[in-house]
Design a protein around this motif. Sequence first.
Motif, PDB file in Angstrom:
ATOM      1  N   GLU A  41      -3.651   0.487  -2.116  1.00  6.93           N
ATOM      2  CA  GLU A  41      -2.745   1.091  -1.175  1.00  6.93           C
ATOM      3  C   GLU A  41      -1.602   1.145  -2.193  1.00  6.93           C
ATOM      4  O   GLU A  41      -1.200   0.140  -2.876  1.00  6.93           O
ATOM      5  N   VAL A  42      -0.424   1.782  -0.955  1.00  9.98           N
ATOM      6  CA  VAL A  42       0.551   2.209  -1.118  1.00  9.98           C
ATOM      7  C   VAL A  42       1.314   1.525   0.426  1.00  9.98           C
ATOM      8  O   VAL A  42       0.898   2.066   1.544  1.00  9.98           O
ATOM      9  N   HIS A  43       3.142   1.370  -0.004  1.00 10.45           N
ATOM     10  CA  HIS A  43       3.446   0.858   1.741  1.00 10.45           C
ATOM     11  C   HIS A  43       4.318   2.740   2.091  1.00 10.45           C
ATOM     12  O   HIS A  43       4.628   3.422   0.966  1.00 10.45           O
ATOM     13  N   PRO A  66      -9.823   6.073  -4.054  1.00 11.13           N
ATOM     14  CA  PRO A  66      -9.478   5.683  -2.227  1.00 11.13           C
ATOM     15  C   PRO A  66      -8.096   4.983  -2.051  1.00 11.13           C
ATOM     16  O   PRO A  66      -8.047   4.790  -3.063  1.00 11.13           O
ATOM     17  N   LEU A  67      -7.617   6.010  -1.176  1.00 17.54           N
ATOM     18  CA  LEU A  67      -5.857   5.471  -1.212  1.00 17.54           C
ATOM     19  C   LEU A  67      -6.085   4.304   0.455  1.00 17.54           C
ATOM     20  O   LEU A  67      -6.913   5.453   1.452  1.00 17.54           O
ATOM     21  N   SER A  68      -5.193   4.047   0.294  1.00 12.98           N
ATOM     22  CA  SER A  68      -5.199   3.282   1.878  1.00 12.98           C
ATOM     23  C   SER A  68      -3.347   3.203   2.114  1.00 12.98           C
ATOM     24  O   SER A  68      -2.591   2.669   1.121  1.00 12.98           O
ATOM     25  N   CYS A  69      -2.534   3.511   3.271  1.00 14.11           N
ATOM     26  CA  CYS A  69      -1.300   3.497   3.236  1.00 14.11           C
ATOM     27  C   CYS A  69      -1.263   2.331   4.907  1.00 14.11           C
ATOM     28  O   CYS A  69      -1.618   2.405   5.567  1.00 14.11           O
ATOM     29  N   GLU A 100      -7.729   7.359   3.169  1.00 13.77           N
ATOM     30  CA  GLU A 100      -9.177   6.839   3.946  1.00 13.77           C
ATOM     31  C   GLU A 100      -8.601   5.743   4.940  1.00 13.77           C
ATOM     32  O   GLU A 100      -9.527   5.972   6.277  1.00 13.77           O
ATOM     33  N   LEU A 101      -8.100   4.493   4.353  1.00 15.96           N
ATOM     34  CA  LEU A 101      -7.735   4.026   5.811  1.00 15.96           C
ATOM     35  C   LEU A 101      -5.855   4.245   6.281  1.00 15.96           C
ATOM     36  O   LEU A 101      -4.892   4.356   4.800  1.00 15.96           O
TER      37      LEU A 101
END
Length: 293
Positions: A41-43, A66-69, A100-101
């Motif tokens: 996850e990144v800001h 997979p990535l969440s922002c 993805e999120l």
Amino acid sequence: MLPSTTSGAPSVPVPPLAGIGLRHRHVADFLTDPPDVSWIEVHSETYLAAGGPRLRALETVRRDYPLSCHGVGLSLGSADGIDPRHLNRLATLYARLQPELVSDHLAWSTAGGTFLNDLLPLPYTDEALEIVRRNVERVQERLKRPILVENPSRYLDFAQSTIPEAEFLAELARRTGCGLLLDVNNIHVSAHNTGFDPLDYLSAIPADTVGEIHVAGHAVHDTGCGTLLIDDHGATVADPVWALLTEALRRTGPRPVLVEWDTRVPELPVLLGEAATAARLIALIDKEACDAA
């Protein structure tokens, strides 16, 4: 390497496993020797520039995970509404990264055109609920996707509040179709500081609305008349927060669990060790469910 779409992004959702927040000091580690972690996850606001080496590095790392922002600047609780320029910049970033999120906070940060660099609390009233509803629907309409809304850490209660926070969030999800990002460290911090039962809080959250869970460390301050917990994301996760995560997972079932660490960021192996603890708890809950079936 994960299977990819034509954009270069993984074509699988964020799994119900443990992930970590990708911070700048660890990017080189991810580029040279990608660690065994299930997602990142990144800001969002860290990557709003139209290009440059930081964004290119994230795009490279993102091919493997997979990535969440996770946004911090939408100001979903602002009576002024959503800043269209900021929302458009986020929409451009998300179109590029295809996370993805996507999430942000139940808080406000803008007033009268001035941005305040903090996640400020709001009273939980019918009027505030209507404001947040309008703002969330505006964001989801522009992004063409549901978002997750995170419960805040709190240090006081508003005298004007008439709706418990968990019920406020549950009703927001019902009215807008958004999901919830359940931060169990924030629940623990707020429960200690304002005196509610965290298990009652969990019971008021509809399990099917929870799309992601956060854990983090906090600081303990002696005020001279008791202790105050500060949500600083600057330490290992405390035992009571791990216990609360276990209870949350028993209610929701396995969910993506993120370990946040934003201040005094340690070496990557320390963060991966915290993620391993989260992964063991997810596996424990999964086994309990299988044994009960």
